[in-house]
Design a protein around this motif. Structure first.
Motif, PDB file in Angstrom:
ATOM      1  N   GLU A 145       0.795  -1.196  -0.119  1.00 42.06           N
ATOM      2  CA  GLU A 145      -0.120  -0.070   0.055  1.00 42.06           C
ATOM      3  C   GLU A 145       0.864   1.130   0.148  1.00 42.06           C
ATOM      4  O   GLU A 145       1.319   1.777   1.100  1.00 42.06           O
ATOM      5  CB  GLU A 145      -0.844   0.024   1.164  1.00 42.06           C
ATOM      6  N   TRP A 146       1.192   1.484  -1.231  1.00 40.91           N
ATOM      7  CA  TRP A 146       2.482   2.693  -1.387  1.00 40.91           C
ATOM      8  C   TRP A 146       2.362   3.971  -0.653  1.00 40.91           C
ATOM      9  O   TRP A 146       3.352   4.378  -0.228  1.00 40.91           O
ATOM     10  CB  TRP A 146       2.745   2.673  -2.762  1.00 40.91           C
ATOM     11  N   GLU A 147       1.178   4.536  -0.489  1.00 42.85           N
ATOM     12  CA  GLU A 147       1.065   5.799   0.301  1.00 42.85           C
ATOM     13  C   GLU A 147       1.395   5.455   1.503  1.00 42.85           C
ATOM     14  O   GLU A 147       2.098   6.644   2.261  1.00 42.85           O
ATOM     15  CB  GLU A 147      -0.311   6.047  -0.056  1.00 42.85           C
ATOM     16  N   THR A 148       1.136   4.499   2.251  1.00 43.72           N
ATOM     17  CA  THR A 148       1.397   4.349   3.772  1.00 43.72           C
ATOM     18  C   THR A 148       2.837   3.565   4.088  1.00 43.72           C
ATOM     19  O   THR A 148       3.282   3.585   5.073  1.00 43.72           O
ATOM     20  CB  THR A 148       0.280   3.590   4.481  1.00 43.72           C
ATOM     21  N   GLY A 149       3.332   2.950   3.029  1.00 41.92           N
ATOM     22  CA  GLY A 149       4.544   2.070   3.061  1.00 41.92           C
ATOM     23  C   GLY A 149       4.271   0.661   3.588  1.00 41.92           C
ATOM     24  O   GLY A 149       5.146  -0.070   3.910  1.00 41.92           O
ATOM     25  N   ARG A 150       2.924   0.455   3.781  1.00 44.32           N
ATOM     26  CA  ARG A 150       2.512  -0.628   4.534  1.00 44.32           C
ATOM     27  C   ARG A 150       2.686  -1.942   3.511  1.00 44.32           C
ATOM     28  O   ARG A 150       2.114  -1.931   2.339  1.00 44.32           O
ATOM     29  CB  ARG A 150       1.470  -0.838   4.951  1.00 44.32           C
ATOM     30  N   THR A 151       3.431  -3.008   3.870  1.00 43.05           N
ATOM     31  CA  THR A 151       3.473  -4.451   3.321  1.00 43.05           C
ATOM     32  C   THR A 151       2.306  -5.279   3.313  1.00 43.05           C
ATOM     33  O   THR A 151       2.118  -5.690   4.370  1.00 43.05           O
ATOM     34  CB  THR A 151       4.787  -5.106   3.526  1.00 43.05           C
ATOM     35  N   LEU A 152       1.433  -5.427   2.293  1.00 39.21           N
ATOM     36  CA  LEU A 152       0.264  -6.301   2.336  1.00 39.21           C
ATOM     37  C   LEU A 152       0.630  -7.718   2.437  1.00 39.21           C
ATOM     38  O   LEU A 152       0.100  -8.432   3.219  1.00 39.21           O
ATOM     39  CB  LEU A 152      -0.786  -5.958   1.210  1.00 39.21           C
ATOM     40  N   TRP A 153       1.419  -8.131   1.645  1.00 38.11           N
ATOM     41  CA  TRP A 153       2.091  -9.583   1.664  1.00 38.11           C
ATOM     42  C   TRP A 153       3.283  -9.535   0.674  1.00 38.11           C
ATOM     43  O   TRP A 153       3.419  -9.010  -0.228  1.00 38.11           O
ATOM     44  CB  TRP A 153       0.716 -10.656   1.333  1.00 38.11           C
ATOM     45  N   GLN A 154       3.929 -10.792   0.886  1.00 37.62           N
ATOM     46  CA  GLN A 154       4.968 -10.943  -0.133  1.00 37.62           C
ATOM     47  C   GLN A 154       5.195 -12.612  -0.189  1.00 37.62           C
ATOM     48  O   GLN A 154       4.833 -13.212   0.848  1.00 37.62           O
ATOM     49  CB  GLN A 154       6.397 -10.518   0.422  1.00 37.62           C
ATOM     50  N   LEU A 155       5.431 -12.984  -1.409  1.00 39.31           N
ATOM     51  CA  LEU A 155       5.624 -14.376  -1.531  1.00 39.31           C
ATOM     52  C   LEU A 155       6.864 -14.759  -2.587  1.00 39.31           C
ATOM     53  O   LEU A 155       7.263 -13.867  -3.291  1.00 39.31           O
ATOM     54  CB  LEU A 155       4.230 -15.019  -2.117  1.00 39.31           C
TER      55      LEU A 155
ATOM     56  N   TYR B 219      -5.561 -11.110  -5.407  1.00 40.94           N
ATOM     57  CA  TYR B 219      -5.050 -10.385  -3.999  1.00 40.94           C
ATOM     58  C   TYR B 219      -5.743 -11.043  -2.551  1.00 40.94           C
ATOM     59  O   TYR B 219      -5.161 -11.424  -1.559  1.00 40.94           O
ATOM     60  CB  TYR B 219      -5.707  -8.978  -3.787  1.00 40.94           C
ATOM     61  N   ALA B 220      -7.099 -11.451  -2.891  1.00 43.54           N
ATOM     62  CA  ALA B 220      -8.150 -11.814  -1.892  1.00 43.54           C
ATOM     63  C   ALA B 220      -7.544 -13.147  -1.340  1.00 43.54           C
ATOM     64  O   ALA B 220      -7.254 -13.435  -0.126  1.00 43.54           O
ATOM     65  CB  ALA B 220      -9.502 -11.938  -2.335  1.00 43.54           C
ATOM     66  N   THR B 221      -7.022 -13.955  -2.254  1.00 43.51           N
ATOM     67  CA  THR B 221      -6.641 -15.248  -2.116  1.00 43.51           C
ATOM     68  C   THR B 221      -5.289 -15.237  -1.317  1.00 43.51           C
ATOM     69  O   THR B 221      -5.096 -16.113  -0.220  1.00 43.51           O
ATOM     70  CB  THR B 221      -6.464 -16.284  -3.079  1.00 43.51           C
ATOM     71  N   ALA B 222      -4.265 -14.482  -1.550  1.00 44.78           N
ATOM     72  CA  ALA B 222      -3.089 -14.292  -1.053  1.00 44.78           C
ATOM     73  C   ALA B 222      -3.255 -13.926   0.448  1.00 44.78           C
ATOM     74  O   ALA B 222      -2.485 -14.252   1.254  1.00 44.78           O
ATOM     75  CB  ALA B 222      -2.236 -13.223  -1.704  1.00 44.78           C
TER      76      ALA B 222
ATOM     77  N   GLU C 182      -0.432 -19.948   0.205  1.00 41.54           N
ATOM     78  CA  GLU C 182      -0.211 -21.060  -0.782  1.00 41.54           C
ATOM     79  C   GLU C 182      -1.043 -21.144  -2.028  1.00 41.54           C
ATOM     80  O   GLU C 182      -0.721 -21.980  -3.192  1.00 41.54           O
ATOM     81  CB  GLU C 182      -0.053 -22.318   0.135  1.00 41.54           C
ATOM     82  N   ALA C 183      -2.290 -20.780  -1.973  1.00 44.50           N
ATOM     83  CA  ALA C 183      -3.106 -20.751  -3.102  1.00 44.50           C
ATOM     84  C   ALA C 183      -3.207 -19.466  -3.768  1.00 44.50           C
ATOM     85  O   ALA C 183      -4.119 -19.285  -4.825  1.00 44.50           O
ATOM     86  CB  ALA C 183      -4.604 -21.380  -2.700  1.00 44.50           C
TER      87      ALA C 183
END
Length: 891
Positions: free
Chosen positions: A355-365, A398-401, A406-407
């Motif tokens: 979420e680039w405006e806040t710098g928050r990482t939503l998820w990483q894989l 996005y929603a599944t992640a 894993e899916a």
């Protein structure tokens, strides 16, 4: 006792440390038993050692040797940036190690690839003895000299022999002096008097006005429209916003290394740009890391929200966990989220969503691939995007992640169509978002979609291109593709849910093969495309930017090389045009990247012109006033295809001839008015490092990497006049003719400054002291009394690539291997001389030159293949403060 200072370290615990050397070996490596333990993964268990040699009576070594332990260190050992198996070290020598697996012995490593850098210091132990000796001799009013011996070549103190007294008449001016790294004694002009302004900075400043370059030879999706008149693209460590109508540029300059990926926000107000791993930005463990910056296209200011990632806090810097490079970027449809694909330390790819405006990482894989070539969001389904890479095509959600990582992704099946695994290069979507259109490495275009619970190739265009498909774009209901075969093709198609209503039909195509030099002809192709208001914006791997009118395109072939629908927007020196997209070099043999190195200025009467040459085998003349290639009287642009890479160049003082030195030992001479070759001279296999005309255009000097100087007579068809291979001991770096063409001074990589007679190239009868008031036609030599101050910031010879001076305005500029330009007041004689530093290049700067009227400074960026034009701001501010240096000319 000698010591080893740590100048650079990948391990924070070693930074700024000093190791004292003894008679025993000191071993460096990852093994716990080593004297100095290295924590870098690229270091061998026992990487290298430093041994003491030739002990004096006290048992203290007087010489030191560095040894690559049994040649077992894959990444090598480098002394002054040159890879060695073993070498004798001198005071001030730099021992480094880094990513040098592909660097041959005897070749130079780029400074940005070094992880550790150690500096040997031995002079401090001998300085007190040297000072006492000099004081004793001075008190007797005489110089003492050794019979049958010489002074130490580095320190200057007496080493052996019998003292003999020799009286001399002293000059009333200041005594000569030496300084590191210059071994020669230098003297001030007889009229010189010290001034308080000697250590002050020059009032002049440099302002970057124009960049002749783009990074498109190994990148994708890097040229975009902001509006119908403004485009954006990367060049070196900058992102350029170019105004097509006014031919001006603006620069985002907060990156510190090569920018290789760009994404445009849906609103066109923000731009995300990603770079390769940098030595300046590091992870919390001290490792180099890549980075992504999001910035405002109008204000050129980055988002400064605090970001905390991987134990590191910063403002607006994303993706610091990625330690290799940023492969691809894309904003989602809403513009709130930014998808980043980048390489980890092992070069495998990772996906991070911010979420680039806040710098928050939503998820990483983990991206389950080594190379990501493209990523695009679905224009209709907001949570879906598609990734292409060396292992095919993957769909992400996005929603599944967020709930089940894993899916989060599914691999698309295409083997029924290709019969074997194939790399996906680019992706686009149909207007309804039901199908992803992917260009494959084998020349096929595949339409992917859902078939039950699986994602499969539903339709395809077989042999769409002869070679890889590089770019895809859907615009106005048409599919536009570019391929390795140098064609841009327009396809008519109609998609209905899960199939093509009828087979896609080729309706237009245009060739871009003509937009290249002969060395690129077989691989010229478009690597990036964008579309707005009926215009295609294209960047080629030969560093052209083209604008193509879609309506004016016709169904043509390579014989119509320059079609009327194609307009050249920009034309620059090109980098290495790869046969396939592989920015990380995964699976490809190691090879030296192409560089832009040679730059020279025309004489004062033609001061608006400059000349450049590079590894793309072209010689080009630019007009700094219009910031474009010069046009000859016959209407042709001033570009000559030399056929072989150029290293250095020089223009004769009458502006008629341009001489170019080449790697293989040849030099060529060109007529500047026609860009035709008037001489091709196959001299030897010696790598030419400098080439220079004499002020009267009678002689041409050629210097080589093998420490050789050769003089040719221009009037007699460049007949060889003389040669000197003994005066210098290392690579010839620079040389200057005197204004009366009687003397030559030249500098080499061992710190020697030699004075020779012209044209004999024999040792001058006059000493450096006698020549202290000699007027010199140019001031490009690395050493001299007037350049002492440029070496007072810890630089060594490998750090300083070029020096240029503009005496009428008392300006001196240096080009450094770290990609920095330093601007000094001239002459720079004070140890505390203050300078102004300017960055922007992403590689070591190979050449720097003032125009003869002093309005501009030009710099060539080596491997970033960019020419920077800097404007000298307020140049008249220094006039009148001191009389110009006598006998010095700007031309």
């Amino acid at each position: 006792m000698a010591k080893l200072e740590v100048h650079m370290s990948a391990d924070p615990q070693l930074r700024d440390k000093t190791f004292h050397l003894s008679q025993n070996d000191m071993v460096f490596g990852r093994d716990p038993s080593c004297d100095v333990k290295l924590f870098w993964d690229g270091a061998s268990r026992k990487h290298f050692s430093i041994r003491g040699l030739r002990c004096d009576g006290t048992g203290i070594p007087t010489e030191w040797r560095v040894v690559d332990e049994a040649n077992s260190s894959n990444n090598g050992v480098f002394v002054n940036s040159i890879r060695v198996r073993e070498a004798i070290l001198k005071d001030g020598d730099l021992v480094g190690l880094g990513k040098g697996r592909d660097v041959a012995f005897g070749s130079k490593i780029s400074s940005r690839n070094l992880e550790y850098l150690f500096c040997l210091r031995t002079k401090a132990d001998r300085a007190p003895h040297q000072n006492r000796l000099q004081t004793d001799l001075a008190s007797k009013g005489a110089h003492r000299q050794l019979r049958g011996a010489a002074r130490h070549p580095l320190h200057g103190h007496i080493v052996a022999g019998e003292l003999k007294e020799r009286k001399e008449i002293r000059n009333e001016g200041p005594a000569g002096q030496t300084y590191h790294p210059c071994k020669a004694r230098v003297y001030p002009q007889s009229w010189w008097r010290a001034s308080a302004s000697d250590s002050a900075p020059t009032p002049c400043e440099l302002q970057l006005q124009y960049v002749y370059g783009i990074r498109s030879f190994d990148t994708r999706d890097i040229v975009h429209y902001l509006d119908s008149n403004h485009i954006v693209y990367p060049a070196a460590s900058l992102v350029v916003i170019y105004d097509i109508a006014h031919h001006t540029q603006q620069f985002f300059d907060e990156h510190d290394d090569d920018v290789i990926s760009i994404a445009i926000h849906p609103s066109k107000k923000y731009i995300a740009s990603g770079q390769v791993a940098s030595l300046r930005r590091r992870t919390s463990e001290g490792r180099p890391c890549a980075s992504v910056l999001v910035w405002n296209a109008s204000t050129l200011k980055r988002n400064n929200r605090p970001v905390e990632e991987g134990g590191w806090k910063s403002r607006g810097v994303l993706a610091r966990d990625l330690q290799h490079r940023i492969h691809s970027l894309d904003f989602d449809r809403s513009g709130r989220n930014l998808v980043v694909f980048g390489g980890k330390s092992d070069a495998s790819a990772m996906i991070v969503v911010y979420e680039w405006e806040t710098g928050r990482t939503l998820w990483q894989l983990t991206a389950a691939t080594n190379l990501v070539t493209s990523v695009k969001h679905n224009p209709v389904i907001p949570t879906q995007f598609v990734q292409c890479g060396d292992r095919g095509v993957r769909y992400w959600d996005y929603a599944t992640a967020a709930s089940n990582p894993e899916a989060a992704s599914k691999s698309a099946s295409y083997l029924k169509l290709t019969r074997k695994p194939c790399q996906g290069n680019c992706v686009a979507f149909t207007d309804d978002g039901q199908a992803a259109i992917v260009g494959m490495q084998n020349g096929m275009i595949i339409f992917f979609g859902n078939k039950g619970t699986e994602i499969v190739g539903l339709e395809h265009i077989k042999d769409a291109h002869d070679g890889a498909v590089l770019c895809l774009l859907v615009c106005d209901g048409l599919l536009v593709s570019s391929g390795q075969d140098a064609y841009i093709k327009v396809w008519e198609f109609q998609w209905a849910g899960d199939h093509l209503v009828k087979p896609a039909r080729l309706i237009r195509q245009v060739s871009v093969r003509g937009y290249s030099t002969k060395v690129h002809e077989s691989v010229a192709s478009v690597t990036s495309m964008d579309y707005m208001e009926g215009k295609l914006l294209c960047a080629t791997n030969t560093h052209y930017v083209l604008q193509i009118s879609l309506d004016q395109m016709e169904l043509t072939d390579h014989r119509a090389a320059f079609h009327r629908s194609v307009l050249t927007v920009l034309n620059f020196h090109s980098g290495e045009a790869r046969n396939s997209y592989n920015p990380g070099g995964v699976g490809e043999p190691a090879r030296q990247p192409w560089a832009l190195s040679g730059v020279c200025a025309f004489p004062l009467e033609q001061s608006e012109f400059i000349c450049t040459c590079g590894d793309d085998c072209t010689l080009r003349i630019w007009n700094t006033n219009i910031r474009n290639l010069h046009r000859l009287e016959n209407g042709r642009i001033a570009v000559a295809d030399m056929g072989i890479p150029g290293v250095c160049c020089d223009v004769s003082s009458d502006g008629r001839l341009v001489a170019v030195g080449h790697r293989g030992g040849q030099f060529t001479v060109w007529d500047s008015s026609t860009m035709l070759c008037v001489l091709e001279h196959a001299r030897s296999n010696r790598y030419i490092t400098i080439i220079k005309f004499s002020p009267d255009c009678r002689y041409l000097l050629v210097g080589s990497r093998e420490a050789s100087l050769v003089m040719y007579d221009v009037r007699y068809n460049y007949k060889k006049v003389s040669e000197n291979s003994s005066a210098h001991t290392s690579v010839i770096l620079s040389a200057d003719f005197s204004t009366d063409v009687k003397y030559l001074r030249s500098a080499d990589a061992d710190g020697n400054l030699i004075y020779l007679s012209v044209p004999e190239l024999k040792s001058s009868r006059l000493s450096a002291f006698d020549l202290r008031d000699q007027a010199w036609f140019t001031h490009d030599c690395h050493f001299g009394w007037d350049k002492q101050g440029i070496w007072n910031f810890g630089q060594s010879l490998p750090d300083m690539n070029a020096v240029t001076v503009y005496p009428p305005k008392m300006l001196l500029a240096t080009a450094e291997a770290q990609g920095t330009i330093r601007l000094f007041r001239y002459p720079a004689i004070s140890k505390s001389a203050v300078h102004r530093a300017y960055s922007g290049h992403s590689s070591g700067i190979q050449g720097v030159q003032f125009t003869k009227d002093g309005r501009y400074l030009l710099s060539t960026g080596g491997y970033d293949v960019c020419l920077f034009q800097w404007k000298v701001v307020d140049p008249d501010a220094v006039l009148g403060q001191r009389e110009p240096v006598l006998g010095m000319r700007a031309d």
